[in-house]
Enzyme design. Structure first.
Site, mmCIF file in Angstrom:
data_model
loop_
_atom_site.group_PDB
_atom_site.id
_atom_site.type_symbol
_atom_site.label_atom_id
_atom_site.label_comp_id
_atom_site.label_asym_id
_atom_site.label_seq_id
_atom_site.Cartn_x
_atom_site.Cartn_y
_atom_site.Cartn_z
ATOM 1 N N ASP A 129 -17.574 2.777 -0.846
ATOM 2 C CA ASP A 129 -17.351 0.824 -1.511
ATOM 3 C C ASP A 129 -17.736 0.254 -0.814
ATOM 4 O OD1 ASP A 129 -15.175 -0.949 -0.581
ATOM 5 O OD2 ASP A 129 -14.341 -0.055 0.864
ATOM 6 N N SER A 183 0.789 -1.083 -0.278
ATOM 7 C CA SER A 183 0.070 -0.095 -0.479
ATOM 8 C C SER A 183 0.794 1.082 -0.210
ATOM 9 C CB SER A 183 -1.066 -0.361 0.605
ATOM 10 O OG SER A 183 -1.546 -0.939 0.906
ATOM 11 N N HIS A 218 -15.055 0.694 3.137
ATOM 12 C CA HIS A 218 -15.141 1.721 3.669
ATOM 13 C C HIS A 218 -16.263 3.292 3.553
ATOM 14 C CE1 HIS A 218 -11.058 0.586 4.701
ATOM 15 N NE2 HIS A 218 -11.367 1.344 5.662
#
Lengths: 379, 624
Positions: free
Chosen positions: B352, B328, B373
Site C-alpha cells: 500500500d 468502512s 500501511h
C-alpha cells in the site's frame, strides 16, 4: 188533548210486559249498565298500563267514574218531560258558558277550553254535547216533521252558534262531536234526502274555504294525516308511533304492562287520546275486537232504547246521544290507527279525563230515563 | 186548533221515518265498526312484521363496549405499554341543548385557554350515532372532577367517566421501538372499520402500536340496551363482552434499550441490536427520543408541533429510517466476497503506497493514512481499515458482483418482519444508476462502493441485520420485534424464507471473523481501545461515513477539526459478541461525531455489549 200512542215499535212491548226488577225501579237499564261497567273496568286496566303503572292516576280516574255513575243514576231519575221543559234553559246556560270561556277561559295547549269554578275545572263545550241535542229534540218534537225550511233554518242556527264557538277555542274534536249530535237530531227528525244530499254537496264545495279557517296546528294535523312520513320526528311522530304500537301488538299482543311503545314513552298522549294504541299493543287484535264488540253492544242497546222510546222527543234525544257516542269511538280509533286526521277526541270511558266521562254518563242517564219512564204516569 | 195540530203532526209517519232511519244508522254503525276492525287487522296482522321490527328498533340501541388494548412486554416480562384508568369527560350533543354554551362553561370551570372552546366543540362532533357520547377531555385531575360535579346541573349531557388510557412506563428510551397510540381523528374514521372501532377512542399511530394494531385492539363487544324515547338506558337486553387485545411480548430488552439510550447521550444517533439466533431485535434506539405519553390524550396541541419542529428531529426514527453511507463497516462483507468469489485468497498480500490509481487515470484514491500501511493482506486491511486494499479488491470484483453479493446480506432491501416504516437503504448497481441517474457506471464509483461510500446507503437496522447474518454463518433470520403473543401465537414459525448466503469455504468465514476480532483485540485494530479488558471477544468493524464528498487531497480521517457540526462525518460501528458464539449483533451510527467510528461509536458499542453480556450470561453460555 188526546195523545196518540203507537206501541208497534219493535221490542217495546217486551219491556212493558216484563216484570219490573229493582234496576228498572230505580230507572236503570241492566244490560247497558253492565256493559258500561265492563267498559270502565277494562278502561281502568288499560289506563293503569298507559300511565306507566301509576296507581294514583288510575284511582283518581276510578273516582271520576264513580262520580259519573252517580250523575248517571241521578239523571236517570229525571223523567223525559222535565228534560224537554228544561231544554231551552240548559241550552242557553251552556251557550253563555261558551261565550264566557272565550274571554276568561284557561289556556291548555294553545286552546281556551276550561272554566275554573271553585277549584273545579270544566269544559262548557262538554256540556253542549248534551245541551244541543236536548234543545233540538225539544224544539223539533213540537213541530211538524219532517221539518220545513223555517224550522230547519232555526235548528241550524241553534246548532251553528255553539259549534263555531267551540271551533274558535279551538277544539276541533268537540265541535265535530257537537255538530254530529245536532245533525243526527235533524236526520232522525226526517230531514228530506234532497236537503241532505244538497247539504253534503255544499260541504264538499266549501272544504277549501274551511281550510282557511283552520288554525295552523289544525292544518298541520290534516297534512300530517295525509303524509305522516314527511315529518317523522315532528307532527308525524304521533301517528307513526301509534301505528307502530298497534301493528306490533299483532294478534295476541305483548301482554298487559308489556307494551314497549307505550312504556318506553315512544307513544305520545298514551293515556289520553292515543290510549287505544296501548290496548292494541298489549292485547293485540283480540283485545281490540273485544273492545269493538263491547262498543257495538252499547251502541246497539242504545239504538234499541231509542227505537223503543215513547214520543218523538225521547226518540230524537236518545238516538242523538247514542250516535254521538259512536262518533266518539269511530273518530278516536280512526285517528289513532291513521284512518282520520288527528282531532282531539278521547276514547269514551277509557281515555284519562273527567269531564268527557261525566257528560257521557249523563247521556247514558238520559237514555236510561227514557227507557224506564214509559208508563203514562211517569210520562 | 186541535184539528190543525193533528194535521200538522203525524206521529205515525214520524215514527215510521224514525224507525227506518234508525235501521239505516245501525247499518252504518256496523259498517264503520267493520272498517275500524279491518284497519286494526290490517295493521296488526298484515303489517305485523314491519311494525314489530320498527318497534324493536325504537326500543333498543346497541352500545359498543370497547375492548381493553393488549399489553406489551419486553423479553423479560417488563411492562412496556400499560393501560391506566383515567377520568375523561364526554358530551352527548343530543342531551346538551346548546353545545356551545355547555362547552364554554366547561372551559371556564377547568380554566382552559382561549382555544379550548373551539377544540372541544370540534371534538363533540366526533360522535358516530345519535346519543353516543363524544370524548372531549381526558386525564382529568381530582380538582377538575370536583368542579364539574358541583356544576353538574348546568352541564346537560356532560359526563365524567373512568376509562383506560395507554401509558408507556419506559418513556423516551423506547419511544421509536414501541410507537404510540393517538386519538382517532375525523380523518381516521373515513378509513376505519367503524363497527370494529365503535367505542374505541385511540388507535396505534406508529411503531409496534400501529404494526400490531389488529392484535392489540381486540374485538369490540356490544350491549343491546333498552332505551326510552329520550335515549335513556333502562336495562341491558343482551350483551356480548369484548375480546381484549392480545398481549404482546417483544424481543426487546428494555434494560439494554435503556442503557443504549443513555449511552447515546441525546446525540443524534440510531442503534439496533439483534439476537443472531432468532433475529429478535434486542434494542432499537433512536436518539433523541420523545415521551410517547405526550400523544396519549393530551389536550396540549403544542406538544406535537414542538416535537415536529425540533431541529434534532426527535420524531424521526434514525434506527430504521435514517439512511447513511455505511463506510468502512462494509469491509468485512467486501472482503468475504473477494474470498468466496475467488478474487483473492487468504494469503494474498499487496503493498500500500497510500493511494490507489485506476489504469489510465491520474486521480489518486487515497488511504486514510497518507503514507500507507505498507504490506497488507485482507486480515490486516480489515483490522487497520486499509482503503487501498479494498480499492484494489473492489476494482477486481466490479460493481455487479459487489452489488449482487451484498444483496444476499440484505443491503438495499427492507427485510425486517415488523418494524413499521423501515427504509430499504440503497445498494447501488449499474442498472440502478442507469435508471435513476441516466448515466453509466464509472469505475471510480466502484472504488467508493468498496469502502462503503458513494451511493451506498444503509440504515442501522439493515447494518445490524447484515451483521447478524454474517455472525450466523450466512443463515438468515428475519429481524423481528414480536417474540410471542397471548392468547394466540401470531409469531411466524419460519425464521426467514430467504436463501442463506452460500458458504463455499468455512475457512473464509472464520478468517473474516478473526479479522474483525483483530479490529478490537489486535495490536493495530482501529477499535483496540474499546476491546481492551473485555471478558469476551468482540468481532466488529468501525466506520466513518462521509457527509460530503472529499476532495482529492482530503481523506476521512484527516479533516480540519473546526468543521461546522452538521458537516462532520458520522461515526459507525458494527459487530457481534462473543465472537465465537454470537449472542448479540449490533450496529450504530452517531451523526456528525468528530472522531469517527473508532473513537465515538466503538466505545458505545463496547458498553452495550458489556451491559448485555453480563458475567451471569457469560457463565451460562460457558456451561452450555
Amino acid at each position: 188533548m188526546p195523545r196518540d200512542f203507537q206501541w208497534k215499535l219493535p221490542g217495546a212491548h217486551l219491556h212493558l210486559k216484563k216484570k219490573e226488577n229493582l234496576l228498572t225501579r230505580i230507572h236503570l237499564d241492566g244490560m247497558l249498565l253492565l256493559a258500561l261497567l265492563v267498559l270502565m273496568g277494562a278502561g281502568l286496566l288499560v289506563l293503569y298500563s298507559a300511565t306507566g303503572s301509576n296507581l294514583q292516576a288510575t284511582i283518581s280516574q276510578a273516582y271520576r267514574f264513580a262520580l259519573a255513575l252517580v250523575v248517571m243514576v241521578a239523571v236517570a231519575q229525571v223523567p223525559p218531560r222535565y228534560m224537554r221543559r228544561w231544554a231551552p234553559a240548559v241550552y242557553l246556560l251552556s251557550l253563555l258558558a261558551l261565550v264566557v270561556v272565550l274571554f276568561i277561559g284557561t289556556d291548555a295547549k294553545g286552546a281556551q277550553r276550561w272554566l275554573v269554578m271553585g277549584g273545579f275545572r270544566f269544559q262548557p263545550s262538554e256540556l253542549m254535547k248534551l245541551a244541543l241535542p236536548l234543545m233540538l229534540a225539544a224544539y223539533l218534537s213540537q213541530r211538524q216533521l219532517p221539518p220545513g225550511f223555517k224550522h230547519l233554518g232555526l235548528s241550524l242556527i241553534l246548532m251553528i252558534i255553539p259549534v263555531l264557538l267551540i271551533a274558535r277555542q279551538p277544539d276541533l274534536g268537540t265541535s265535530v262531536l257537537v255538530a254530529s249530535a245536532g245533525l243526527i237530531v235533524l236526520f232522525m227528525a226526517g230531514l228530506s234526502w234532497k236537503i241532505i244530499f244538497s247539504f253534503l254537496t255544499l260541504v264538499l264545495a266549501a272544504l277549501p274555504a274551511l281550510w282557511w279557517m283552520l288554525h295552523d296546528y289544525q292544518r298541520n294535523r290534516v297534512l300530517t294525516f295525509l303524509h305522516p312520513e314527511s315529518d317523522p320526528l315532528g307532527t308525524g311522530w304521533n301517528i307513526i308511533q301509534s301505528k307502530t304500537a298497534i301493528g306490533s301488538g299483532g294478534l295476541e299482543g305483548k301482554g298487559w304492562l308489556q307494551g314497549t311503545q307505550s312504556r318506553l314513552e315512544f307513544l305520545p298522549e298514551r293515556h289520553t287520546d292515543f290510549i287505544i294504541a296501548v290496548l292494541a299493543e298489549e292485547t293485540g287484535l283480540i283485545g281490540v275486537s273485544l273492545l269493538l264488540a263491547l262498543y257495538l253492544f252499547i251502541i246497539w242497546r242504545g239504538m234499541q232504547i231509542a227505537a223503543s222510546a215513547v214520543g218523538t222527543f225521547s226518540r230524537l234525544l236518545a238516538s242523538a246521544i247514542i250516535f254521538t257516542f259512536f262518533v266518539y269511538v269511530f273518530v278516536n280509533i280512526g285517528m289513532v290507527s291513521g284512518l282520520l286526521p288527528v282531532v282531539g277526541v278521547p276514547l269514551p270511558l277509557v281515555s284519562f279525563g273527567g269531564t268527557s266521562s261525566l257528560t257521557l254518563m249523563a247521556g247514558f242517564g238520559v237514555l236510561m230515563s227514557i227507557h224506564t219512564h214509559k208508563s203514562l204516569l211517569n210520562k | 186548533m186541535n184539528e190543525f195540530r193533528r194535521q200538522l203532526k203525524d206521529p205515525e209517519k214520524e215514527n215510521r221515518i224514525f224507525q227506518f232511519r234508525a235501521r239505516l244508522l245501525m247499518i252504518l254503525v256496523f259498517a264503520l265498526i267493520g272498517v275500524l276492525f279491518s284497519r286494526m287487522a290490517y295493521l296488526q296482522v298484515f303489517q305485523y312484521d314491519q311494525h314489530v321490527s320498527r318497534s324493536e328498533r325504537n326500543r333498543t340501541a346497541v352500545e359498543a363496549i370497547p375492548p381493553t388494548r393488549g399489553l406489551i412486554f419486553d423479553r423479560e416480562g417488563r411492562l412496556l405499554a400499560d393501560n391506566l384508568p383515567s377520568h375523561s369527560l364526554t358530551l352527548t350533543r343530543e342531551l346538551a341543548g346548546n353545545v356551545r354554551e355547555v362547552v364554554d362553561l366547561i372551559c371556564e370551570l377547568l380554566e382552559q385557554d382561549a382555544e379550548c372552546a373551539d377544540t372541544l366543540t370540534e371534538r363533540s362532533r366526533h360522535r358516530r350515532r345519535p346519543f353516543e357520547p363524544a370524548l372531549l377531555l381526558d386525564q382529568l385531575n381530582e380538582e377538575q372532577i370536583a368542579r364539574l360535579a358541583v356544576n353538574r346541573h348546568l352541564l346537560p349531557g356532560v359526563e365524567v367517566s373512568a376509562q383506560l388510557l395507554r401509558h408507556y412506563p419506559a418513556g423516551e428510551a423506547v419511544s421509536h421501538a414501541l410507537g404510540y397510540v393517538g386519538r382517532i381523528s375525523t380523518d381516521d374514521l373515513e378509513t376505519l372499520d367503524r363497527r370494529a372501532y365503535a367505542g374505541t377512542h385511540y388507535i396505534g399511530r406508529t411503531g409496534i402500536e400501529r404494526h400490531y394494531e389488529h392484535l392489540l385492539h381486540g374485538q369490540v363487544g356490544y350491549r343491546r340496551v333498552e332505551t326510552n324515547a329520550r335515549g335513556r338506558v333502562l336495562r341491558v337486553v343482551e350483551s356480548e363482552p369484548p375480546v381484549p387485545g392480545a398481549d404482546l411480548t417483544l424481543h426487546l430488552d428494555s434494560a439494554l434499550q435503556q442503557v443504549a439510550y443513555e449511552e447515546l447521550q441525546g446525540r443524534r444517533a440510531g442503534l439496533v441490536a439483534i439476537e443472531p439466533e432468532t433475529g429478535g431485535i434486542l434494542a432499537l434506539v433512536s436518539s433523541p427520543g420523545y415521551d410517547p405519553n405526550v400523544f396519549v390524550g393530551s389536550l396540549d396541541g403544542q406538544a406535537f408541533s414542538r416535537l415536529r419542529d425540533d431541529p434534532q428531529l426527535p420524531l424521526f426514527d434514525r434506527a430504521s429510517r435514517g439512511q447513511y453511507a455505511p463506510g468502512s463497516t462494509v469491509k468485512p462483507f467486501v472482503g468475504l466476497a473477494g474470498l468466496e468469489l475467488g478474487i483473492i485468497d487468504r494469503d494474498m498480500e499487496m503493498h500500500d503506497p497510500g493511494y490507489f490509481q485506476l489504469p489510465n487515470d491520474d486521480r489518486l484514491y487515497r488511504n486514510w493514512r497518507r503514507w500507507g500501511h505498507g504490506t497488507v493482506n485482507l486480515h490486516r486491511s480489515i483490522a487497520v481499515s486499509n482503503n487501498t486494499f479494498f480499492y484494489s479488491l473492489a476494482y477486481e470484483l466490479g460493481i455487479d458482483r459487489i452489488s449482487a453479493y451484498m444483496r444476499q446480506f440484505g443491503f438495499g432491501e427492507q427485510t425486517a418482519l415488523d418494524v413499521l416504516g423501515a427504509r430499504s437503504g440503497l445498494m447501488p448497481s449499474r442498472e440502478w444508476k442507469r435508471e435513476v441517474h441516466r448515466q453509466p457506471w464509472f469505475p471510480g464509483e466502484t472504488l467508493s462502493a468498496g469502502i462503503g461510500q458513494g451511493y451506498w446507503l444503509t440504515t442501522p437496522l439493515q447494518l445490524a441485520t447484515a451483521t447478524s447474518v454474517l455472525a450466523n454463518q450466512g443463515h438468515w433470520v428475519q429481524p423481528r420485534m414480536l417474540r410471542e403473543s397471548q392468547p394466540s401465537s401470531l409469531v411466524p414459525d419460519v425464521l426467514s424464507d430467504r436463501e442463506p448466503v452460500p458458504k463455499l469455504d468455512p475457512e473464509n468465514w472464520s478468517y473474516i471473523y478473526s479479522s474483525m476480532e483483530a479490529v478490537l483485540h489486535g495490536h493495530e485494530g482501529t477499535a483496540r481501545a474499546s476491546g481492551r479488558g473485555a471478558a469476551y471477544r468482540i468481532a466488529g468493524k468501525t466506520g466513518t461515513a462521509q457527509v460530503f464528498s472529499l476532495s482529492q487531497e482530503e481523506d476521512e480521517n484527516n479533516l480540519p477539526v473546526d468543521r461546522p457540526e452538521h458537516l462532520r462525518n458520522h461515526a459507525i460501528f458494527m459487530g457481534f459478541a462473543p465472537a465465537d458464539n454470537p449472542q448479540i449483533a449490533l450496529a450504530l451510527i452517531v451523526e456528525n461525531a468528530e472522531g469517527g467510528g473508532s473513537q465515538v461509536a466503538a466505545p458505545i458499542a463496547r458498553r452495550i455489549f458489556d451491559a448485555y453480556l453480563t458475567p451471569e450470561r457469560l457463565a451460562q453460555l460457558e456451561s452450555n
